[in-house]
Each structure stands twice: as C-alpha cells, then as structure tokens.
Motif scaffolding. Structure first.
Motif, PDB file in Angstrom:
ATOM      1  N   GLY A 123      -6.046  24.120   9.867  1.00 41.25           N
ATOM      2  CA  GLY A 123      -7.493  24.281   9.928  1.00 41.25           C
ATOM      3  C   GLY A 123      -8.100  25.043   8.763  1.00 41.25           C
ATOM      4  O   GLY A 123      -9.312  25.064   8.611  1.00 41.25           O
ATOM      5  N   LEU A 124      -7.277  25.690   7.942  1.00 43.56           N
ATOM      6  CA  LEU A 124      -7.795  26.440   6.803  1.00 43.56           C
ATOM      7  C   LEU A 124      -7.582  25.660   5.519  1.00 43.56           C
ATOM      8  O   LEU A 124      -6.539  25.038   5.314  1.00 43.56           O
ATOM      9  N   THR A 172     -16.150  12.303   1.715  1.00 40.45           N
ATOM     10  CA  THR A 172     -16.204  10.852   1.871  1.00 40.45           C
ATOM     11  C   THR A 172     -15.731  10.403   3.244  1.00 40.45           C
ATOM     12  O   THR A 172     -16.119   9.335   3.711  1.00 40.45           O
ATOM     13  N   LYS A 173     -14.894  11.171   3.927  1.00 38.29           N
ATOM     14  CA  LYS A 173     -14.442  10.792   5.267  1.00 38.29           C
ATOM     15  C   LYS A 173     -15.513  11.186   6.283  1.00 38.29           C
ATOM     16  O   LYS A 173     -15.874  12.356   6.405  1.00 38.29           O
ATOM     17  N   VAL A 174     -15.999  10.186   7.003  1.00 36.50           N
ATOM     18  CA  VAL A 174     -17.074  10.429   7.960  1.00 36.50           C
ATOM     19  C   VAL A 174     -16.659  11.461   8.998  1.00 36.50           C
ATOM     20  O   VAL A 174     -17.416  12.374   9.329  1.00 36.50           O
ATOM     21  N   GLU A 175     -15.437  11.351   9.506  1.00 34.65           N
ATOM     22  CA  GLU A 175     -14.991  12.271  10.546  1.00 34.65           C
ATOM     23  C   GLU A 175     -14.964  13.707  10.028  1.00 34.65           C
ATOM     24  O   GLU A 175     -15.336  14.643  10.741  1.00 34.65           O
ATOM     25  N   MET A 227     -16.131  15.941  19.264  1.00 34.44           N
ATOM     26  CA  MET A 227     -15.064  15.186  18.600  1.00 34.44           C
ATOM     27  C   MET A 227     -13.751  15.404  19.354  1.00 34.44           C
ATOM     28  O   MET A 227     -13.548  16.424  20.013  1.00 34.44           O
ATOM     29  N   LYS A 228     -12.843  14.436  19.257  1.00 31.74           N
ATOM     30  CA  LYS A 228     -11.514  14.633  19.809  1.00 31.74           C
ATOM     31  C   LYS A 228     -10.807  15.761  19.065  1.00 31.74           C
ATOM     32  O   LYS A 228     -10.945  15.888  17.843  1.00 31.74           O
ATOM     33  N   PRO A 229     -10.020  16.589  19.779  1.00 27.03           N
ATOM     34  CA  PRO A 229      -9.276  17.644  19.089  1.00 27.03           C
ATOM     35  C   PRO A 229      -8.310  17.030  18.078  1.00 27.03           C
ATOM     36  O   PRO A 229      -7.712  15.988  18.331  1.00 27.03           O
ATOM     37  N   GLU A 277      -3.307  13.800  16.558  1.00 25.02           N
ATOM     38  CA  GLU A 277      -1.984  13.754  15.926  1.00 25.02           C
ATOM     39  C   GLU A 277      -0.948  13.258  16.927  1.00 25.02           C
ATOM     40  O   GLU A 277      -0.073  12.463  16.594  1.00 25.02           O
ATOM     41  N   GLU A 278      -1.050  13.707  18.190  1.00 25.92           N
ATOM     42  CA  GLU A 278      -0.106  13.282  19.208  1.00 25.92           C
ATOM     43  C   GLU A 278      -0.254  11.775  19.459  1.00 25.92           C
ATOM     44  O   GLU A 278       0.740  11.073  19.644  1.00 25.92           O
ATOM     45  N   GLU A 279      -1.491  11.292  19.456  1.00 26.04           N
ATOM     46  CA  GLU A 279      -1.706   9.880  19.679  1.00 26.04           C
ATOM     47  C   GLU A 279      -1.096   9.051  18.551  1.00 26.04           C
ATOM     48  O   GLU A 279      -0.517   7.977  18.776  1.00 26.04           O
TER      49      GLU A 279
END
Length: 502
Positions: free
Chosen positions: A6-7, A150-153, A489-491, A496-498
């Motif tokens: 996250g950093l 550039t990444k929407v998410e 938003m999804k965590p 990552e698990e999905e």
C-alpha cells in the motif's frame, strides 16, 4: 520502492528527507504566509510587461515541473486555483539557496515562493523568484506528467493522486461542490429548512432496498445504516415544519455498477399542503436552474447525446409510456396473459409478479427506461411498488407518484405522500410479509412512523433527487465512480486471492 503493501515511497526520496532532517532543515514547517493565489496573479497582472513588477507576491503550491538551464531554472507551481510559472536564477537566490533548491527540492514537493511578476519573452506571466521555501517533502513519486494515472482503478483508489495530476478530475469535483451549494441556496431561498436525521436507525425505511446492518454493544441492539431519510423528514412535517430538506448520505447493500454505489448522496424535500404535481414543478425548476447556473447552459453532452434541461419537460403516465414503447395496453390483459407476455420477452423479475400493476412496472423497466433520454417525468405508479405514496385520487390501483428519467437513468422520485395511518399500516404489513418470505428489499414495519401519522400529517408533496447522477449528467461522465471522490472498491487482498484461484 518501499516493500510495505500500500505504500509507494521512493527510497531515494526517503533518504533525502532523512538527510535534510538530520541537518536541521524544517522539512514540514507549520505555516506559510501567502499574499496571492495563481489565478489572482493572472488576473491582476494581465497587462504586465517584461519588466518586473514593483509589487512583490508570495504564493505556495506543488511543484509540477522543473526545467534546468544551468544557472537558470523554469518550473511550474500549482495551487488550488491553477498554475503559475516560476523563473529561478542563481544570481537572485544566491549560491547556497540555489544549490539547496537544485539538490533537495523535487517535482511533487510543496513550496512557498516570494518574488515579482513579469512576462517572459514568449508571453507567459511568471514569478521572478527571490526566495523559495520547502513546505512539504513528497516521498511518493508523481506519475509521468503527460499521462497521469492511466489505470482507472488506481485513479479511484488513490483519488488524491488523481486530483494532483488530473485537471479534469479537479474540475468535476469543483463543479459538484458548486452544484451542492447552489442546491442548498435554491431551497433556502424558497423557505425550506435543512435538518439532519439519523444515519444509524433501529428500523430502516423510505425505500425498497437491502440495508447494511450493524450492532450497538451498549444498547445490545441490531441497527441499520439508513437507506433514505424519508420517514424522519415526514415526522418533521407532522411536528409542524412545513418545508424541510436534507442532503443525505444513504447506504444500500446492493450491486455496484456504473450507475450505483453502495454509499450515495441524495437531497430529499417535503412540503406541506403540496402534491406530486407541485413537486414535479419544483424538481423541474430546481434542476434546470442548477444546471444553467453552474455550467452556463441548459444543454449538456452525455454519451455523445445532447440533453436539454430547458423547461418544460415531457410528462407521461407509466401506462401510456408502456403503450407508446411496446404497444401493450396493460388494462386489456389478465394477469395470466401478462405473465405470458413477460415470459415471451424474458423480462427480469417476472417470477415474482402476480398482479397487473406488478407486470406494468416490469414492462416499464424492460421496454421504456433506457429510451428516456431527454428529461421525462413518468407518473402514476401501481400501488404494489409504491408503499409510501398516496392512492391516486381518480385511478384505482394506482398512486400519485412520479419518477424523473434522463439518459435512461432515474434521477428523481416523488409522491403525494401517504398520510393515512391506517392505509400506511396496511401497506407496511404487506411489505413485511414480502420481507418474511425472503424479499431482501421489502420494507420493515415502522410503528413509530405510523403513530406519527396518527397525530395528523397535512397533505404533503415530497421528492428525492440523486446528486451523484445529477453531477454525472452535468459533467458528461458515464460512471458514478467519476463523480464520487472515494467510491466503494473491492479490497486489493480479495482481488489478489481471486486472481490466484483463477
């Protein structure tokens, strides 16, 4: 880069920060006195020539670019109002200050600048810098300047970076703030009083929606995040306030898509001695006024279509809308025949419908909604799906309810409000029976609200308007996430698990 999840710390920037702190540099000072902002400078010095102004200015903001030409540096500083170019010379700052700036102040840092205004040879109003002060060291790198995020998410997850690098995003939320302020002013000017009602409620109501649940340890009580402020605002009408509104955060435990976010903002208004015709007129004038005053026009472009908010707007009953779009006269068929029609068209929700009114609502959603591009009021809804609206004064089986549709989206929902306590009790009981059978969106019985009606509520008109969708239309954004600062938003861990499972 930093390995902590996250950093996005840049280790070289972190090291530079630590060295500055070790050398006693105030990297994060407490205050900075500024005399001007970028936009004011451009306005005040519109006629400035190549000579430096006698008047000195002091500005502060983020460093966006830094272009070195040996002993001279051009840079761009941005604040909340816009950007201004900096002209920085070694001869003016002195060797020590110029070396400090060149070595320790980077793109992304927040600085304070003092100097004089002049116009460069290429005609750009700029600040001839006499002094520059580091106000906040940024240790996360900005995205590449020409492309931003550039990444929407990532833009949605790190809105703070999006706002730093994306002028369009800042413009959207600047307009949203002005629209909300104008909305409040419009209602205040017409005698409406603004109130705040509970967000955490023992009984949810005011809409058909699945709630979020929580638990209060001290009260030992299950509670719900509100899905609408309606029942509390109508209690205020009972209490004698005749025009009330609330700009409310609502929470609905539902799907997320381009038009829906679990947390969203609405304004709800109620006026004593009014009906749904009055609320249509209020809605029409309010939205048209806000669009015109905040965008400069009553026309907007949305998904390559020009939408006009010039009044008056089209009005059509739900029955006529279905007849016009699909050629189905709801009154000409039995419930069994309507079921057959629904099955032929594979209409969603048909398995739950049992009455002509329920089929009418399904047909409207299937055949009509997406076709309503220009502002259109659809009125007279079946009683089955309108548990809080007053029975129609002339049409049995219907209620005095309307919805406003624009660009295929529901934008507003209003009623002649139900004020008969016995009728309301019966409607709530019907809703609760559906809830007990597994309908997750059916309403609970709010006996205290029924009791409030028992004290007498005057004839009342009410309407709720979705602010997020209104901003979508005004700014031409086809996703609600573009107009909500911090959308749900999804965590990242879940995602990552999905991916691993796939």
């Amino acid at each position: 880069m930093n390995e902590t999840p996250g950093l996005n710390f840049d280790e070289q920037k972190v090291q530079k920060l630590r060295e500055l702190q070790e050398n006693g540099v105030a990297v994060y000072p407490w205050k900075y006195e500024r005399t001007d902002i970028a936009s004011q400078i451009h306005e005040k010095f519109v006629d400035i020539g190549h000579e430096k102004s006698e008047e000195a200015v002091s500005v502060a903001g983020r460093l966006y670019t830094k272009r070195s030409h040996g002993k001279t540096v051009f840079a761009d500083l941005g604040d909340g109002s816009g950007k201004i170019q900096l002209y920085i010379r070694k001869n003016d700052l002195g060797d020590e200050a110029f070396t400090f700036f060149s070595k320790n102040i980077d793109i992304g840092d927040i600085v304070g600048v003092r100097g004089h205004i002049f116009r460069t040879k290429v005609g750009e109003v700029s600040i001839w810098v006499d002094e520059i002060t580091l106000l906040s060291k940024a240790i996360c790198p900005l995205p590449e300047k020409y492309h931003g995020l550039t990444k929407v998410e990532t833009r949605y997850r790190q809105r703070y970076v999006d706002l730093i690098t994306n002028d369009e995003a800042r413009a959207i939320f600047h307009l949203r703030s002005r629209m909300t302020g104008r909305l409040r002013g419009y209602l205040n000017d017409r005698g409406y009083l603004e109130f705040e009602t509970p967000t955490i409620q023992p009984i949810y109501g005011g809409a058909n929606a699945r709630p979020f649940t929580t638990y209060h340890n001290y009260l030992e009580q299950k509670l719900y995040l509100r899905i609408a402020p309606e029942l509390y605002l109508k209690r205020l009408i009972v209490g004698g306030f005749e025009k009330v509104f609330e700009i409310a955060k609502n929470f609905r435990n539902e799907d997320i898509d381009t038009h829906h976010n679990p947390e969203f903002t609405m304004v709800e208004m109620y006026e004593a001695y009014a009906d749904y015709h009055d609320m249509m007129r209020l809605t029409e004038d309010l939205i048209s006024t806000i669009i015109r005053e905040t965008t400069g026009s009553t026309e907007v472009t949305f998904e390559d279509q020009t939408i006009s908010f010039e009044t008056p707007w089209k009005r059509i009953s739900m029955e006529d809308a279905v007849m016009e779009a699909a050629g189905i006269d709801i009154h000409a068929y039995s419930a069994d025949e309507l079921r057959t029609i629904a099955e032929e068209h594979a209409i969603d929700g048909r398995e739950k419908a049992t009455t002509p009114g329920e089929y009418l609502a399904l047909f409207f959603e299937h055949f009509v909604e997406d076709t309503l591009i220009q502002p259109t009021f659809v009125y007279d809804f079946p009683i089955e799906n309108s548990p809080l609206a007053k029975k129609h004064r002339a049409k049995p089986g219907f209620t005095e309810r309307f919805e406003l549709f624009v660009a295929g989206m529901e934008l507003a929902n209003g009623f002649s409000e139900l004020n008969d306590p016995l009728d309301q009790k019966e409607r709530f009981e019907d809703q609760d029976a559906k809830r007990q059978k597994g309908d997750l969106e059916a309403q609970m019985i709010d006996y205290d609200f029924i009791n409030a009606l028992g004290y007498g509520m005057p004839p009342t008109g009410g309407v709720g308007i979705g602010i997020d969708r209104l901003v979508m239309l005004a700014t031409g954004q086809n996703s609600i996430k573009e107009v909500i600062l911090f959308p749900s938003m999804k965590p990242l861990k879940q995602k990552e698990e999905e991916i691993e499972e796939a």
